[in-house]
Design an enzyme around this catalytic site. Structure first.
Site, short mmCIF file in Angstrom:
data_model
loop_
_atom_site.label_atom_id
_atom_site.label_comp_id
_atom_site.label_asym_id
_atom_site.label_seq_id
_atom_site.Cartn_x
_atom_site.Cartn_y
_atom_site.Cartn_z
CG ASP A 1 -13.85 -35.44 11.16
OD1 ASP A 1 -12.88 -35.16 10.41
OD2 ASP A 1 -13.78 -36.33 12.03
CE LYS B 1 -6.17 -40.73 11.50
NZ LYS B 1 -7.60 -40.67 11.70
C1 LIG Z 1 -8.49 -40.55 12.78
C2 LIG Z 1 -9.75 -39.79 12.71
C3 LIG Z 1 -10.27 -39.12 13.84
C4 LIG Z 1 -9.62 -39.20 15.19
O1 LIG Z 1 -8.35 -38.64 15.20
P1 LIG Z 1 -7.19 -39.10 16.22
O2 LIG Z 1 -6.08 -38.18 15.87
O3 LIG Z 1 -6.90 -40.55 15.97
O4 LIG Z 1 -7.73 -38.89 17.60
C5 LIG Z 1 -11.43 -38.39 13.68
N1 LIG Z 1 -12.07 -38.32 12.50
C6 LIG Z 1 -11.62 -38.96 11.41
C7 LIG Z 1 -12.37 -38.86 10.13
C8 LIG Z 1 -10.44 -39.72 11.47
O5 LIG Z 1 -10.00 -40.36 10.38
#
Ligand SMILES: *Cc1c(COP(=O)(O)O)cnc(C)c1O
Length: 396
Positions: free
Chosen positions: A184, A209
């Protein structure tokens, strides 16, 4: 721009995924349609059999969505992208494509909360076991491995401790086990870190983000490293159905044009603010991979262009101290999420992690006075002045 692979990320952010189209539009148009016509029965048959490329139905592919997928794939130096309805939809799709009953996953302890819950509840229900461990400690990763470990899932920098995992090393551990490494990359963005070049097999992002960067879309994306992996995940995504729509894809693609420029400013601001907080009398501890005191400082330096825009810090006065800061900031906005142009602040003990109970929360390193800051691209000195006046409201 596939013939311009060697351009810098500043240039790529602007041009990636933008290909020539019918009317020579400079910006890929929004194809707001659920379905596409066939010229005749044979044309339809050729598209369905895969003998000819083309669009059939928007859940299976759409030119506006594909332009975004190509843009992020180019920035990550991957084979192809798969845009999803949210970061969680992207993560769920990868897990569903690669795991089956009886498999085991090793996952970072410092991982996005819902990722932890997805593995620990839904995937557990379907017979997939997960061990959560500190993936920044390779000995712990080795210890967590089992004969049936099929995936190592890493978030780096991790949430909210900003733990930094050495991707090159953990990839070696995964591959010696014949497991895949999934990363991720949300906190870093492809501009600061390119996991596929460090041996990672699959990258996921919450587009919500840094990639979109303007706090106005929820989305996610998967980047595959080769055709085989892409085809498996495309088939899975088509069936699970968590795809991103054309308008949201267009907005994220527009946001990406300033990604490299924004990341530079996020990093400059965060470094300056972390150094300010480190000296503040009302702050006990600052957690930022750009400070020498952070255990991941050296690894971050090796695998990241700069340590990013996220800072965690511990204020004095416990829960009350944290709440005082939340109620006193004027420029920083009190909200969860991260990665936008505006600075956001939140206090896990009284907000996101309040339902956890104090003991469990402390075990997860979320202390009473811990504050999480997503540093935006405003003037750093004005952000510092705002934090300073808020911190000074805490009673000594
Ligand atoms: C926000 C986030 C997610 C999930 O993403 P969404 O778009 O809210 O479903 C996954 N991993 C990290 C590190 C995040 O900050």
């Amino acid at each position: 721009m596939s013939h311009h692979k060697n351009y810098s990320d500043l240039t790529k952010s602007v041009h990636a995924g933008v290909s020539d189209n019918e009317h020579l539009a400079v910006v890929p148009p929004i194809y707001q349609t659920s379905t596409f016509k066939f010229h005749n029965a044979d044309h339809g048959a050729r598209l369905f059999s895969g003998k000819e490329d083309g669009y059939i139905y928007t859940r299976m592919g759409n030119p506006t969505v594909e332009a975004l997928e190509n843009a992020v794939a180019e920035l990550e130096k991957g084979y192809k992208g798969l845009a999803c309805a949210s970061g969680m939809a992207a993560i769920h799709t990868v897990l569903s494509a690669y795991l089956k009953q009886g498999d085991h996953v090793v996952c970072s302890e410092a991982v996005y909360g819902p990722t932890n819950t997805l593995l620990a509840t839904i995937f557990k229900k379907f017979g997939v076991e997960t061990t959560f461990t500190d993936t920044d400690d390779l000995a712990k990763v080795q210890q967590a491995l089992r004969a049936n470990t099929k995936m190592i899932y890493v978030e780096t920098p991790g949430n909210p401790t900003l733990a930094v995992t050495d991707l090159e090393e953990v990839a070696k551990v995964a591959h010696a086990q014949r497991a895949i490494l999934v990363v991720d990359n949300t906190f870093a963005s492809p501009v600061l870190q390119k996991p596929l070049l460090l041996g990672t097999d699959i990258v996921v992002h919450s587009l919500t983000k840094f990639l979109n960067g303007h706090a106005d879309v929820v989305g996610g994306i998967i980047i595959a490293k080769d055709e085989e992996s892409y085809k498996l995940m495309r088939k899975t995504l088509n069936l699970l159905g968590g795809t991103l729509g054309p308008v949201d894809s267009f907005l994220v693609h527009r946001g990406i044009k300033t990604l490299a420029m924004r990341m530079e400013r996020h990093c400059q601001n965060a470094q300056k603010i972390a150094e300010f907080l480190d000296k503040h009398p009302r702050v006990d501890k600052v957690i930022y991979p750009g400070l020498k005191s952070h255990p991941g400082y050296e690894v971050a330096k090796k695998q990241m262009k700069c340590p990013g825009g996220m800072i965690s810090f511990e204020v004095q006065g416990g829960v009350d101290g944290g709440k005082m800061v939340m109620d006193s900031v004027k420029l920083c906005q009190l909200a969860v999420s991260l990665g936008g142009v505006e600075t956001l602040i939140q206090h896990p003990a009284s907000m996101t992690h309040a339902i956890m109970g104090r003991e469990q929360r402390l075990e997860a390193h979320i202390t009473d006075g811990l504050v999480r800051l997503s540093v935006g691209i405003e003037d750093a000195d004005e952000l510092i002045a705002d934090l300073d006046q808020a911190l000074n409201k805490i009673k000594s």
